[in-house]
Every structure is written in structure tokens, then in C-alpha cells.
Design a protein around this motif. Sequence first.
Motif, mmCIF file in Angstrom:
data_model
loop_
_atom_site.group_PDB
_atom_site.id
_atom_site.type_symbol
_atom_site.label_atom_id
_atom_site.label_comp_id
_atom_site.label_asym_id
_atom_site.label_seq_id
_atom_site.Cartn_x
_atom_site.Cartn_y
_atom_site.Cartn_z
ATOM 1 N N CYS A 133 4.248 3.346 -0.148
ATOM 2 C CA CYS A 133 5.323 3.207 -1.141
ATOM 3 C C CYS A 133 5.009 4.000 -2.407
ATOM 4 O O CYS A 133 5.908 4.547 -3.053
ATOM 5 N N ALA A 134 3.737 4.059 -2.774
ATOM 6 C CA ALA A 134 3.339 4.722 -4.024
ATOM 7 C C ALA A 134 3.238 6.231 -3.887
ATOM 8 O O ALA A 134 3.104 6.935 -4.896
ATOM 9 N N PHE A 135 3.298 6.762 -2.665
ATOM 10 C CA PHE A 135 3.104 8.191 -2.455
ATOM 11 C C PHE A 135 4.180 9.004 -3.169
ATOM 12 O O PHE A 135 5.352 8.972 -2.811
ATOM 13 N N ARG A 136 3.765 9.705 -4.240
ATOM 14 C CA ARG A 136 4.628 10.582 -5.026
ATOM 15 C C ARG A 136 5.896 9.877 -5.534
ATOM 16 O O ARG A 136 6.975 10.456 -5.596
ATOM 17 N N ARG A 137 5.730 8.608 -5.879
ATOM 18 C CA ARG A 137 6.822 7.848 -6.491
ATOM 19 C C ARG A 137 6.304 7.265 -7.809
ATOM 20 O O ARG A 137 5.643 6.234 -7.827
ATOM 21 N N LYS A 138 6.633 7.910 -8.892
ATOM 22 C CA LYS A 138 6.142 7.453 -10.193
ATOM 23 C C LYS A 138 6.664 6.061 -10.517
ATOM 24 O O LYS A 138 5.975 5.248 -11.139
ATOM 25 N N ARG A 139 7.873 5.789 -10.078
ATOM 26 C CA ARG A 139 8.458 4.475 -10.329
ATOM 27 C C ARG A 139 7.588 3.371 -9.728
ATOM 28 O O ARG A 139 7.356 2.336 -10.350
ATOM 29 N N VAL A 140 7.103 3.592 -8.515
ATOM 30 C CA VAL A 140 6.248 2.603 -7.864
ATOM 31 C C VAL A 140 4.884 2.553 -8.541
ATOM 32 O O VAL A 140 4.313 1.473 -8.744
ATOM 33 N N GLN A 141 4.350 3.713 -8.904
ATOM 34 C CA GLN A 141 3.069 3.745 -9.616
ATOM 35 C C GLN A 141 3.139 2.897 -10.886
ATOM 36 O O GLN A 141 2.243 2.096 -11.163
ATOM 37 N N ASP A 142 4.234 3.091 -11.632
ATOM 38 C CA ASP A 142 4.391 2.347 -12.886
ATOM 39 C C ASP A 142 4.579 0.858 -12.619
ATOM 40 O O ASP A 142 4.060 0.012 -13.366
#
Length: 419
Positions: free
Chosen positions: A323-332
Amino acid sequence: MSFIPWKQQKILERRKTTSFLRILASSTTASDAEESLHILLDSSRTSDGRLSETLLPVLLRLVHHHPLHLLLSLRLIRNLCAGDASNQDSLLRSNGVDIVASLISGDADRQIVRAGLQLLGNVSLSGEDHREAVWGRLFPAEFRELARVRDCCVADPLCMIIYTCCNSRGRLVELCGDLGLPIVFDIIKTALFTSEQTFLVRLLAEKLYQRFNEVTVSDALASAVLSILCRASTDGNFASRGTSALPTGDPAIDVLRYSLITLRNICIDSLISSGLVRLLLGLLRDLEPPTNVRTILKNSNVMMKACPYRGFWRDVVAVLGNCAFRRKRVQDEIRNENGILPLLQQCSVCDENPFSREWAIWAVRNVLEGNEDNEREVSKLEFQGAVDNPWITELGLKVEWDQKIQNSGRERLVNIATL
């Protein structure tokens, strides 16, 4: 070719019905057909009550020409076909599969549909010819229509039929093809944890993995799988530690694993908008620590959930990582939900979760990649000291910490996203 006038057809049908009812009434001491059906239904619950060779053809003709007391008749036929080979063969010879299938459309009464499906499920257990007859009559159109009925009393026996018929490789290939997968998608939206539905969820997980580039996953399907995960994570047994791989014998736990595998493979944006990340982080926080940490903290009084099957912890981390792969929204979101530290804690070997460390490193890498706020969050972490492992103590050794190693280790962790 001669044609029978409409009125004459009706007269003939009434005569047939009267004849069938007389035969039915003669089977018991009852005064009318309904009472006879109740008596025969009670009797059919025992093996001795299913021995009549003439009753089943009469019942089939009755429901076909004049569906009087249809639900009672279907339940009686269902019981007559429960494990009795002679009645199962008689139904096949009497075109019973087609007759019953014509009565259980998606808009029919749910109890009638359920009884009809249970009947066909009993017939499909008899042998390959019977399974082929049921599959050939219902696949794909009728299966698809019934799969759209959002009612567990329909989905349960429908799954039983599909599960039984798919002992054949040819029918399994059909179910996994373009005509069959929509049936699977629709059924799993009505989740009831049975071994048959576990089979369908597992099938979906495997086929999405094998045909990743060929299958387009709709938001509706993704939402259905997420709903299954939510329910399974509530109903599953987290009280005792699972030590076996799947299947565990517990449908809720098996569905939990297969839904996680499915979500790991799709990870579309609609899932993230539906609270998937928050759910997974909650599961992660509640889980017991890895094997080596658990051994160190064995005297702790903190009550945590046990891994319900071998690899559960790994699967949760794998979904988060994808889910976090190249998704800044998920990282945040992971940072804002205080999820970075729990993920870092997973970078440890755990006997009950093979390859969990590798998935955790992948997840941390994706959470930090190109996200300066997350990198700063990690850089703020302070070393709290070393805890002696009892295994090390028993060997007469002691853990000591080198400050230079600490600094270089933290720098390497912050830059993991550049690997």
C-alpha cells in the motif's frame, strides 16, 4: 404435428395433478396432499423413510405441472436425495435437474431457492454424471443470477454446489475463466464463513495472483474483500497461537489469510480511502511481538493477540508495504497513525512468520522513500539500551552497545529508501 387446444391442455393438466395428488395421498393415511407431504417430510429424515422408489418421480411431475405446496415438495425431494443413490439416479433420469433449476430463479422466494439449491447439492454429491448435469444446467447464467442474491441462505448452498462440482479440473478452469470469475466475485460479497466459501476466497486470491495483469479489480470487489477482512479479523480466534499453515480447519482464520493475500495483490486506491491502512496498523499494534522479543518479555503482564496462523504477522506487513509503495498519502497516514515504530519493530526474525523480516524491510523502505517527514521521524528515535536475551545469558555472554554502531545503523535505516 397435431396441436392440443388450450382448454384441453388445461383439462389434461388438472387430470394429471389430480392423479398425482391421489398417488401422494395413498402413500399415507392423511386426508389431503399437504398433510401427506408433512408426514412424508418427517419420515424422510431417516434412511428408512427414503426407500420409496415411486414417490420421487411423482413429486417431480407434481412440482413441474402444478407447483402446489412447492416448498414442502422441494424439501421432501431434497431429503429423498440425501445420500440415497437410487433416488439421486431417479431424479437424473426424470429430468429432475432441469425441473428444479427452472424453479429457483433469483427473484423466487428465498426459501424455495435455498431448498432447491440444497436438493441439487445433494444430487451433485452422487457422482460425476450428476455433477456434470448440475453444472451444465446452471453454469454460467443461473450461477451468476443466484450469486447476485445478497442472502447467506442462498450463498451457502450455492457455494456447496460449486465446491462439489469443481473436483473436476475442466470445471475448475471454467470457474476461473472470464465467465466464472464474476460468479466468484459476487458470491464473496455475501460473506458467511463456511469451508465452501473459504474455497472461493482462496480461489480468488490464487487467480488474482496468477492473472495479475489480466484481471481488472473493481472498487466493488475490493470493498467486498475488505469487508470480509474486517469481519474475519473480528470473528477469528486470536486467543491461541496458530502453529500450522493453511488450511487451519477454522473457516474464519482461513478466510482471514486469503483475504489478506488478495488485498496484498490488488492494493487499489479505493481500499486506502476505505480505511485499510488504519485497520492493518490496528492489527499490528495488537499482535504479540516476534519470537525473540517475546522470549525476552515473557514475564510481561501485557495481554496481546496471538498470531492465529503461521505467517499472519508477515501477511499484514506485506499488505502495508505494498500500500505504501510510491504513495505519499499512505506514507503520511502511517506516520500520522504512529505506525512507523511498529513497522520498524517487525524487522526481526520470527519463527512463526517465515520471511516476515524481508517483508518488513520492504515495507519500511516504501514508507521512507522520498518522504523527508518520515525520515525525520526515524532520525528522532533514540536508543533506549540493550536487553539481554536469556539465551545469550545462559551462554555466559553479555550484550554491550557501541555508540558508533548506533549512529551508523540509524543513518543506514534513514537511507534505506535509496537501496
